[in-house]
Design a protein around this motif. Structure first.
Motif, mmCIF file in Angstrom:
data_model
loop_
_atom_site.group_PDB
_atom_site.id
_atom_site.type_symbol
_atom_site.label_atom_id
_atom_site.label_comp_id
_atom_site.label_asym_id
_atom_site.label_seq_id
_atom_site.Cartn_x
_atom_site.Cartn_y
_atom_site.Cartn_z
ATOM 1 N N UNK A 41 -7.282 -6.691 -11.910
ATOM 2 C CA UNK A 41 -6.035 -7.232 -11.333
ATOM 3 C C UNK A 41 -4.889 -6.214 -11.346
ATOM 4 N N UNK A 42 -5.235 -4.938 -11.279
ATOM 5 C CA UNK A 42 -4.223 -3.890 -11.274
ATOM 6 C C UNK A 42 -3.972 -3.381 -9.855
ATOM 7 N N UNK A 43 -2.696 -3.133 -9.564
ATOM 8 C CA UNK A 43 -2.292 -2.530 -8.297
ATOM 9 C C UNK A 43 -1.937 -1.066 -8.537
ATOM 10 N N UNK A 44 -2.187 -0.244 -7.523
ATOM 11 C CA UNK A 44 -1.792 1.155 -7.605
ATOM 12 C C UNK A 44 -1.416 1.637 -6.208
ATOM 13 N N UNK A 45 -0.290 2.345 -6.121
ATOM 14 C CA UNK A 45 0.108 2.962 -4.861
ATOM 15 C C UNK A 45 -0.564 4.325 -4.750
ATOM 16 N N UNK A 46 -1.308 4.530 -3.672
ATOM 17 C CA UNK A 46 -2.039 5.778 -3.463
ATOM 18 C C UNK A 46 -1.248 6.766 -2.612
ATOM 19 N N UNK A 47 -0.562 6.246 -1.590
ATOM 20 C CA UNK A 47 0.270 7.085 -0.723
ATOM 21 C C UNK A 47 1.549 6.311 -0.430
ATOM 22 N N UNK A 48 2.700 6.926 -0.667
ATOM 23 C CA UNK A 48 3.947 6.275 -0.295
ATOM 24 C C UNK A 48 4.734 7.194 0.644
ATOM 25 N N UNK A 49 5.914 6.738 1.047
ATOM 26 C CA UNK A 49 6.718 7.517 1.964
ATOM 27 C C UNK A 49 6.237 7.479 3.400
ATOM 28 N N UNK A 50 5.427 6.470 3.747
ATOM 29 C CA UNK A 50 4.910 6.365 5.105
ATOM 30 C C UNK A 50 5.905 5.638 6.007
ATOM 31 N N UNK A 51 5.989 6.091 7.239
ATOM 32 C CA UNK A 51 6.888 5.475 8.208
ATOM 33 C C UNK A 51 6.140 4.387 8.969
ATOM 34 N N UNK A 52 6.229 3.167 8.437
ATOM 35 C CA UNK A 52 5.583 1.976 8.986
ATOM 36 C C UNK A 52 4.057 2.096 8.865
ATOM 37 N N UNK A 53 3.557 1.981 7.638
ATOM 38 C CA UNK A 53 2.110 1.956 7.407
ATOM 39 C C UNK A 53 1.529 0.717 8.068
ATOM 40 N N UNK A 54 0.455 0.905 8.822
ATOM 41 C CA UNK A 54 -0.056 -0.201 9.624
ATOM 42 C C UNK A 54 -1.563 -0.360 9.408
ATOM 43 N N UNK A 55 -2.361 -0.213 10.457
ATOM 44 C CA UNK A 55 -3.795 -0.472 10.353
ATOM 45 C C UNK A 55 -4.537 0.569 9.534
ATOM 46 N N UNK A 56 -5.662 0.157 8.957
ATOM 47 C CA UNK A 56 -6.497 1.073 8.179
ATOM 48 C C UNK A 56 -7.968 0.853 8.521
ATOM 49 N N UNK A 57 -8.747 1.917 8.376
ATOM 50 C CA UNK A 57 -10.201 1.839 8.475
ATOM 51 C C UNK A 57 -10.778 2.981 7.660
#
Length: 392
Positions: free
Chosen positions: A211-227
């Protein structure tokens, strides 16, 4: 107080210029040769998940529903409603009352978005036996198609006050994007036009065991879809405002760009694996990154690009009345054209741009390639889902 904030903001953004965007591309004047197979009225679709039988599940951003559509018959049914995501609020509502409450003029003012929810990301897991769904107001949910008497849907985690967007599961980990740390989806224009010199979007992971959260990449300009890449060693993350796709290496945490300066402000992305990869997967062999990334989006226009390139200009623009100037002006920049870019996964080169300016498909927010050179696409700005064939 507002003036003090604006002065502070203007002082802060002098430290940076703007979002890194290359020259604005010329919009094509000739549409691709497209034959429309079906055009289904749907409530501003965001993302589409297609299972192996070519049944697709679609999230609707107009009312907080999830729909199931059979491609061979175009039969539409409801999979999930706002009651599933917000059962306490809708406990005494009938199905008809839920629909009336979450659809229509009152809801379009966005007053009810946090109540009715907005469903964005949707991804299959374990050969389409489960699907993971992002409700930007109520967190990430798991839906099981076969339950053996157990609950079909459960909330994996909640995060309020943020703009959750897309999700992808690998093992016991849920990877997800957060488009903004404090602005919610109903103020999406404020996410696009955020003059903060540091991007407020992020790519994150949630461990379902700890149940732990971790930020892997920040500073993104409108992070949207992922694959995930064909060899499953990388994530591809759509960075809408910057018109590019970020490449994140899972083992090392290193980031780079798969493709930059796309002709579109990107939305959801989908990887079409090569036939060689599919054959290798059948034999439990590792794939090469030789697939094709489908990148739908909103064709870039000079007026919006110029604003995004200069934080000072953006901040000054936002001092105008938000509802009578900012929003109407913003809407004029979202041109009613449809665009899907195909990107070579190995090289990051744009190999094809499918374009339509004659209303055969509009404002592509999501795209999947089906058999027979057919595509399916929908848009958060246009209440239709189009299935079409590209004639080459």
């Amino acid at each position: 107080m507002k003036l003090l904030f604006i002065f502070f903001l203007l002082f802060t953004i002098t430290l940076a210029h703007g979002i890194p965007l290359g020259p604005t591309p010329d919009m094509p004047t000739v549409s691709s040769d497209i034959t429309v197979i079906s055009a289904l009225p749907m409530p501003y679709p965001e993302e589409i998940a297609v299972d192996p039988t070519e049944t697709f599940y679609l999230t609707g951003t107009a009312n907080g529903y999830v729909y199931k559509v059979l491609l061979d018959t175009n039969e539409i049914s409801v999979l999930l409603t706002p009651r599933d995501f917000n059962p306490d609020y809708f406990a005494d509502f009938t199905d008809e009352e839920v629909a009336a409450h979450c659809t229509g003029a009152q809801n379009e003012t966005h007053l009810l978005e946090p109540v009715c929810g907005r469903v964005l990301g949707i991804k299959f897991y374990t050969n389409a036996k489960k699907v993971y769904i992002v409700n930007t107001y109520f967190g990430i949910w798991e839906y099981k198609f076969k339950t053996n008497g157990k609950d079909k849907i459960k909330n994996i985690f909640k995060q309020t006050g943020v703009f959750l967007n897309d999700v992808y599961r690998i093992g016991d980990k849920l990877y997800y994007t957060n488009s903004h740390t404090s602005v919610q989806r109903y103020a999406v224009v404020s996410v696009v036009l955020d003059p903060n010199p540091i991007g407020q979007g992020s790519f994150n992971v949630f461990d379902m065991e700890t149940n732990e959260h971790k930020t892997l990449v920040d500073g993104l300009f409108f992070a949207n879809g992922i694959t995930v890449s064909s060899d499953k060693k990388f994530f591809y993350i759509s960075e809408t405002d910057a018109a590019r796709v970020v490449k994140y290496e899972i083992a090392t945490g290193e980031t780079s760009y798969l493709v930059q300066d796309l002709p579109v402000l990107t939305d959801n992305i989908y990887l079409e694996k090569s036939e060689a990869c599919e054959d290798r997967e059948d034999n439990d062999e590792i794939c090469d990154n030789d697939g094709t990334l489908l990148v739908p989006g909103y064709y870039r226009v000079e007026e919006l690009d110029n604003l995004l390139r200069d934080f000072t200009v953006m901040a000054e623009f936002l001092t105008q009345n938000f509802y009578t100037v900012v929003i109407p002006t913003f809407k004029t920049w979202i041109k009613p054209v449809g665009t899907i870019c195909e990107v070579d996964e190995a090289t990051g080169e744009i190999t094809k741009v499918i374009f339509s300016n004659n209303f055969k498909f509009l404002l592509a927010a999501s795209a999947h390639k089906l058999s027979g050179n057919q595509y399916i696409t929908g848009s958060v700005f246009y209440p239709m889902v189009f299935r079409f064939q590209l004639n080459e």
